[in-house]
Design an enzyme around this catalytic site. Structure first.
Site, PDB file in Angstrom:
ATOM      1  N   ARG A  62       7.245   3.556  -5.992  1.00  0.00           N
ATOM      2  CA  ARG A  62       7.979   4.354  -5.555  1.00  0.00           C
ATOM      3  C   ARG A  62       8.088   5.720  -6.481  1.00  0.00           C
ATOM      4  O   ARG A  62       8.138   5.539  -7.731  1.00  0.00           O
ATOM      5  CB  ARG A  62       9.517   3.662  -5.296  1.00  0.00           C
ATOM      6  CG  ARG A  62       9.498   2.739  -4.164  1.00  0.00           C
ATOM      7  CD  ARG A  62       9.493   3.233  -2.810  1.00  0.00           C
ATOM      8  NE  ARG A  62       9.467   2.410  -1.845  1.00  0.00           N
ATOM      9  CZ  ARG A  62       8.554   2.040  -1.177  1.00  0.00           C
ATOM     10  NH1 ARG A  62       7.201   2.269  -1.652  1.00  0.00           N
ATOM     11  NH2 ARG A  62       8.639   0.878  -0.340  1.00  0.00           N
ATOM     12  N   HIS A  89       0.343   9.456  -0.293  1.00  0.00           N
ATOM     13  CA  HIS A  89       0.957   7.897   0.021  1.00  0.00           C
ATOM     14  C   HIS A  89      -0.050   7.328   0.998  1.00  0.00           C
ATOM     15  O   HIS A  89       0.387   6.829   2.149  1.00  0.00           O
ATOM     16  CB  HIS A  89       2.251   8.414   0.634  1.00  0.00           C
ATOM     17  CG  HIS A  89       3.061   7.004   0.803  1.00  0.00           C
ATOM     18  ND1 HIS A  89       4.569   7.219   0.723  1.00  0.00           N
ATOM     19  CD2 HIS A  89       2.947   5.615   0.755  1.00  0.00           C
ATOM     20  CE1 HIS A  89       5.215   6.068   0.585  1.00  0.00           C
ATOM     21  NE2 HIS A  89       4.323   5.192   0.602  1.00  0.00           N
TER      22      HIS A  89
END
Length: 310
Positions: free
Chosen positions: A225, A273
């Site tokens: 994250r 991502h």
């Protein structure tokens, strides 16, 4: 009795999930009705993406569970209107994708591949990397993804340490836990992999003080994250040489803004991502099994602990 299932996600997700989810539900033998729209008081289960239009759960009076399509639940776990069980996505395809991405980038940095890929300049570079057994890798976060990555890196021969909030045991991995164990885990991290959830307790866990606790020249790899890292502290550590390279797949703002310093920094690799993603076919099996469990009285799988946030 028919189980009414609301699919609450963006329209493009419905296009991808309708067929595999229908097939998976058919295999359970349950009577069900899967739709994009129901009267709230008729819904038994919500197959959910946190970016959907459903943000207030208070009208769903017969709701039995919310089944998240994403591994991350930080955008829904604190919703005060959600009072039924929340299950996160734990998917074989997602796990294998993360293992492959992490193993690939750990091996890339371990072997020094960048120098040969980008250094086609006529210089005969003869430096030989150590064997994996002599390279210390630490994984912060030993949930489903972290455990799988740590175990796979150990199988490749790396000297692997892991850290988690509570005690964990993983074959061939030296595990640490709690505040006292974090410093030891960082001190062993020539290559550091971040796979913690995004919670108040993990925000900026890799700050200036903890970056200073890494071996000088360490590699940082973050497919977890974006909020785990203090960006300014990481840039300072890169500039000083305390961190020799950072490979980052997740960021506080996504897509990463074009003017963010990570893009231009010579010691940063940005990936968009892509470390792991939910595969519709395998994720549909997970969702269907939890609905079967709810209808047959079996316990739900992969429930979120609201107090911990994951």
């Amino acid at each position: 009795m028919t189980a009414n299932i609301l699919f609450a996600a963006q329209s493009e997700s419905w296009d991808r999930y309708q067929t595999p989810l229908t097939r998976a539900l058919d295999r359970t033998g349950l009577a069900y009705d899967l739709r994009l729209d129901f009267a709230p008081d008729q819904v038994d289960y919500i197959v959910y993406a946190p970016n959907s239009s459903v943000q207030d759960f208070s009208a769903y009076s017969r709701l039995k569970a919310v089944l998240n399509l994403w591994a991350g639940v930080e955008d829904v776990v604190g919703n005060p209107t959600l009072r039924v069980p929340l299950a996160r996505m734990v998917d074989h395809g997602l796990t294998r994708g993360m293992v492959e991405w992490v193993a690939g980038h750990v091996l890339r940095h371990h072997l020094g591949m960048d120098a040969h890929i980008t250094g086609q300049d006529g210089v005969w570079r003869t430096q030989v990397p150590p064997l994996a057994q002599d390279r210390r890798v630490t994984v912060l976060g030993l949930g489903e993804l972290g455990r799988a990555c740590a175990a796979s890196l150990a199988i490749l021969g790396f000297a692997v340490s892991g850290w988690s909030r509570s005690p964990k045991t993983i074959a061939q991995v030296t595990t640490h836990h709690g505040d006292a164990g974090l410093a030891a885990a960082l001190a062993a991290a020539e290559i550091l992999v971040l796979l913690l959830p995004d919670t108040p307790a993990t925000a900026n866990i890799l700050n200036a003080r903890r970056l200073a606790g890494l071996p000088r020249g360490a590699i940082v790899i973050n497919p977890g994250r974006g909020a785990l890292i203090d960006d300014a502290a990481l840039l300072a550590a890169l500039d000083s040489g305390q961190v020799s390279h950072a490979t980052l797949d997740v960021f506080r703002t996504e897509p990463l803004p074009a003017d963010h310093p990570f893009w231009a920094h010579p010691r940063v690799t940005v990936t968009p991502h892509i470390a792991s993603a939910t595969r519709e076919s395998s994720a549909s099996e997970v969702i269907a099994e939890n609905i079967w469990r709810g209808e047959t009285g079996a316990p739900f799988l992969h429930l979120v602990d609201r107090a911990l946030g994951y």
